[in-house]
Design an enzyme around this catalytic site. Structure first.
Site, PDB file in Angstrom:
ATOM      1  N   LYS A 194      27.407 -31.162  -9.704  1.00 17.66           N
ATOM      2  CA  LYS A 194      26.228 -31.949 -10.089  1.00 17.66           C
ATOM      3  C   LYS A 194      26.725 -33.307 -10.562  1.00 17.66           C
ATOM      4  CE  LYS A 194      21.706 -31.548 -10.484  1.00 17.66           C
ATOM      5  NZ  LYS A 194      20.731 -30.780  -9.705  1.00 17.66           N
ATOM      6  N   ASP A 211      18.002 -35.441  -7.106  1.00 23.56           N
ATOM      7  CA  ASP A 211      17.463 -34.670  -8.235  1.00 23.56           C
ATOM      8  C   ASP A 211      16.509 -35.644  -8.930  1.00 23.56           C
ATOM      9  OD1 ASP A 211      17.875 -32.010  -9.869  1.00 23.56           O
ATOM     10  OD2 ASP A 211      17.973 -33.546 -11.399  1.00 23.56           O
TER      11      ASP A 211
HETATM   12  P1  NAP Z   1      11.214 -35.995 -10.144  1.00 28.12           P
HETATM   13  O1  NAP Z   1      10.689 -36.144  -8.758  1.00 28.12           O
HETATM   14  O2  NAP Z   1      11.912 -37.120 -10.775  1.00 28.12           O
HETATM   15  O3  NAP Z   1       9.993 -35.511 -11.062  1.00 28.12           O
HETATM   16  C1  NAP Z   1      10.119 -35.143 -12.397  1.00 28.12           C
HETATM   17  C2  NAP Z   1       8.714 -35.017 -12.949  1.00 28.12           C
HETATM   18  O4  NAP Z   1       8.774 -34.436 -14.246  1.00 28.12           O
HETATM   19  C3  NAP Z   1       8.005 -36.354 -13.110  1.00 28.12           C
HETATM   20  O5  NAP Z   1       6.657 -36.177 -12.820  1.00 28.12           O
HETATM   21  C4  NAP Z   1       8.222 -36.667 -14.586  1.00 28.12           C
HETATM   22  O6  NAP Z   1       7.249 -37.533 -15.141  1.00 28.12           O
HETATM   23  C5  NAP Z   1       8.058 -35.278 -15.154  1.00 28.12           C
HETATM   24  N1  NAP Z   1       8.606 -35.157 -16.489  1.00 28.12           N
HETATM   25  C6  NAP Z   1       9.834 -35.514 -16.920  1.00 28.12           C
HETATM   26  N2  NAP Z   1       9.952 -35.220 -18.225  1.00 28.12           N
HETATM   27  C7  NAP Z   1       8.782 -34.666 -18.592  1.00 28.12           C
HETATM   28  C8  NAP Z   1       8.283 -34.135 -19.800  1.00 28.12           C
HETATM   29  N3  NAP Z   1       9.023 -34.129 -20.905  1.00 28.12           N
HETATM   30  N4  NAP Z   1       7.011 -33.615 -19.813  1.00 28.12           N
HETATM   31  C9  NAP Z   1       6.249 -33.626 -18.693  1.00 28.12           C
HETATM   32  N5  NAP Z   1       6.682 -34.120 -17.522  1.00 28.12           N
HETATM   33  C10 NAP Z   1       7.925 -34.617 -17.477  1.00 28.12           C
HETATM   34  O7  NAP Z   1      12.226 -34.754 -10.223  1.00 28.12           O
HETATM   35  P2  NAP Z   1      12.230 -33.418  -9.370  1.00 28.12           P
HETATM   36  O8  NAP Z   1      13.171 -33.588  -8.248  1.00 28.12           O
HETATM   37  O9  NAP Z   1      10.835 -32.974  -9.104  1.00 28.12           O
HETATM   38  O10 NAP Z   1      12.944 -32.409 -10.387  1.00 28.12           O
HETATM   39  C11 NAP Z   1      12.221 -31.718 -11.397  1.00 28.12           C
HETATM   40  C12 NAP Z   1      13.058 -30.547 -11.900  1.00 28.12           C
HETATM   41  O11 NAP Z   1      13.398 -29.681 -10.794  1.00 28.12           O
HETATM   42  C13 NAP Z   1      14.400 -30.916 -12.539  1.00 28.12           C
HETATM   43  O12 NAP Z   1      14.713 -29.972 -13.537  1.00 28.12           O
HETATM   44  C14 NAP Z   1      15.375 -30.751 -11.393  1.00 28.12           C
HETATM   45  O13 NAP Z   1      16.712 -30.542 -11.820  1.00 28.12           O
HETATM   46  C15 NAP Z   1      14.806 -29.510 -10.738  1.00 28.12           C
HETATM   47  N6  NAP Z   1      15.215 -29.295  -9.348  1.00 28.12           N
HETATM   48  C16 NAP Z   1      14.997 -30.239  -8.402  1.00 28.12           C
HETATM   49  C17 NAP Z   1      15.373 -29.992  -7.091  1.00 28.12           C
HETATM   50  C18 NAP Z   1      15.081 -30.961  -5.989  1.00 28.12           C
HETATM   51  O14 NAP Z   1      15.348 -30.615  -4.825  1.00 28.12           O
HETATM   52  N7  NAP Z   1      14.514 -32.128  -6.254  1.00 28.12           N
HETATM   53  C19 NAP Z   1      16.010 -28.790  -6.766  1.00 28.12           C
HETATM   54  C20 NAP Z   1      16.203 -27.817  -7.754  1.00 28.12           C
HETATM   55  C21 NAP Z   1      15.793 -28.088  -9.039  1.00 28.12           C
HETATM   56  P3  NAP Z   1       7.419 -39.139 -15.113  1.00 28.12           P
HETATM   57  O15 NAP Z   1       6.908 -39.529 -13.766  1.00 28.12           O
HETATM   58  O16 NAP Z   1       6.599 -39.592 -16.237  1.00 28.12           O
HETATM   59  O17 NAP Z   1       8.890 -39.400 -15.293  1.00 28.12           O
END
Ligand code: NAP
Length: 454
Positions: free
Chosen positions: A135, A175
């Site tokens: 990571k 991510d």
């Molecule tokens: P992302 O597209 O950047 O989206 C993150 C979302 O979470 C945004 O809407 C953000 O809001 C919101 N957020 C962040 N902090 C928050 C809080 N304290 N309360 C409420 N909402 C909050 O990221 P993502 O790729 O969807 O990833 C989300 C999670 O899934 C992470 O834990 C990541 O490690 C995990 N994950 C992702 C993948 C992948 O393929 N992308 C794979 C496995 C796991 P804002 O817009 O206000 O920032």
């Protein structure tokens, strides 16, 4: 042939390993939390396999193979020079090249990257694909930055990182804060520096330049496929269920979309500012337009649908639902939230995000008999489809959407079966946390033992 350990050895070993980590990594609370959660559930496996204890597999597994920290200097639009910190933790390459995303967010530090890399190692093992765990990321905040600033940052980041990457060495993906745009700038710089069109060095690419169908949707879709399997195992389904999804980023949007496609009603989504509730079902086209096309705030949903309500700040888990999909960030669902959810009739949880549920909340769910799909199983669809992207790159092929989606759904069903059978075999039927941790651990541990003390 596995040896039997005298009773209590597993417990003593996990306590010792954890106390070493408490001492050495005292300033990394998320890493210690992730390790503690895994070690706790490994005790039954260690009791049965004394050879893991003798070979110090656990100690080796908890220490990353390599940790890279580097300076990322870049120039903003005003001509001022900025300096961020970059990280890549190459955690474990027993099963294949290091694989795991890059996160750009102000909260990123070594402890966060280590927790994510540790989780990733087990998650990747569960996919059945030949990928190790890693990571990376930076404390750079892309929010409010122009495209040109993000490009200059990504180019500087890759100028250092490229020397550690390669399709057989280390293959990052996106991510939080790293999507198609950032992957494009990173890939472009890698290609320029190395003078090689090495598609397999990054995943999450655009479809014109080596990307895979379904990769964008994969983590969210996969989470819902996993929840579907948990429900199926008890003769139930998603049809007509009320679902709450936290976040409104990549994982949240496609989890919501798949849940709705399978007949559920998604009634709430959030961002870091607050949450929106629409009892007649969230209009996902509106959300995609607000969040994906215009990088706006979730509260703008009210401008499209005045039937909805917006809660500034607040706690999305106050919204009654049968299925909760935490898809935002780590430790976003605590014990109080879990108790509220259980009181409101919760049936199942699928962790789309990494470690969004605190250990105390997991206990509340377990005591209440709620089916709980931990992130390393439930959100493994993203990295699994990255693995499929690597397969397509290696064979210079590109598969159709439906075929790739079917592969994803089969992988999620296999992960569910593996977790469920392992939990059963270790005397804890229905405990997906224990099943995922032990199944992932045994695969990595057996391979590490085969490869000698390296
Ligand atoms: P992302 O597209 O950047 O989206 C993150 C979302 O979470 C945004 O809407 C953000 O809001 C919101 N957020 C962040 N902090 C928050 C809080 N304290 N309360 C409420 N909402 C909050 O990221 P993502 O790729 O969807 O990833 C989300 C999670 O899934 C992470 O834990 C990541 O490690 C995990 N994950 C992702 C993948 C992948 O393929 N992308 C794979 C496995 C796991 P804002 O817009 O206000 O920032």
């Amino acid at each position: 042939m596995t040896a039997q350990s005298p009773n209590g050895d597993g417990l003593r070993l996990t306590a010792k390993v954890f106390s070493d980590i408490e001492r050495r990594d005292a300033d990394q609370p998320e890493f210690r939390q992730a390790v503690h959660e895994v070690l706790e559930s490994l005790e039954p496996a260690l009791e049965r396999h004394a050879d893991y204890i003798d070979d110090r597999v656990l100690e080796r597994l908890c220490e990353p193979e390599r940790q890279i920290i580097f300076r990322v200097p870049w120039t903003d639009d005003a001509g001022d020079i900025r300096v961020n910190r970059g990280f890549r933790v190459e955690f474990n390459s027993a099963l294949g090249p290091y694989k795991g995303g890059l996160r750009f967010h102000p909260s990123v530090d070594l402890g966060i990257v280590k927790f994510l890399g540790f989780e990733q190692t087990f998650k990747n093992a569960l996919t059945g694909l030949p990928i190790g765990g890693g990571k990376g990321g930076s404390d750079f905040d892309p929010k409010g930055r122009s495209d040109a600033e993000v490009m200059r940052f990504c180019q500087s980041f890759m100028t250092e990182l490229h020397r550690h990457l390669g399709e057989y060495t280390d293959v990052p993906a996106g991510d939080v804060g790293v999507g198609r745009r950032e992957i494009g700038y990173l890939f472009g710089q890698y290609k320029r520096i190395t003078n090689r069109y090495e598609s397999g060095v990054l995943t999450g690419k655009g479809l014109n330049w080596g990307g895979s169908q379904v990769r964008t949707e994969a983590t969210g879709y996969g989470t819902v496929y996993f929840v579907r399997e948990m429900l199926r195992s008890r003769g139930e389904d998603l049809d007509g269920r009320r679902v709450v999804v936290s976040g409104s980023g990549n994982v949240a949007i496609y989890a919501a979309q798949k849940a709705a496609e399978l007949g559920a009603t998604v009634v709430a989504l959030s961002d870091s500012g607050g949450y929106v509730v629409d009892d007649s079902g969230i209009d996902l086209d509106a959300v995609r337009d607000i969040k994906e096309a215009r990088s706006g705030r979730i509260k703008e949903y009210l401008d499209r649908h005045n039937r909805a309500r917006y809660v500034d700040g607040g706690n999305i888990w106050d919204v009654p639902c049968e299925i909760a999909l935490p898809c935002a960030t780590q430790n976003e669902l605590d014990r109080t939230a879990a108790e509220t959810l259980v009181r409101n009739g919760l049936v199942a949880v699928g962790e789309g995000a990494n470690m969004p549920t605190t250990p105390e909340a997991v206990k509340v769910f377990s005591d209440a008999g709620v089916r709980f799909g931990p992130g390393k199983a439930a959100n493994a669809g993203g990295v699994a489809t990255s693995g499929l992207e690597m397969q397509q790159n290696a064979s210079r092929d590109s598969w159709h959407f439906d075929y790739t989606d079917k592969r994803l759904s089969d992988i999620m069903a296999d992960i569910h079966t593996m977790c469920s059978e392992t939990a059963e075999a270790y005397g804890a039927p229905g405990n997906y946390v224990l099943g995922a941790n032990i199944a992932g651990f045994i695969k990595v541990a057996d391979t590490m033992r085969d490869l000698g003390v390296i």
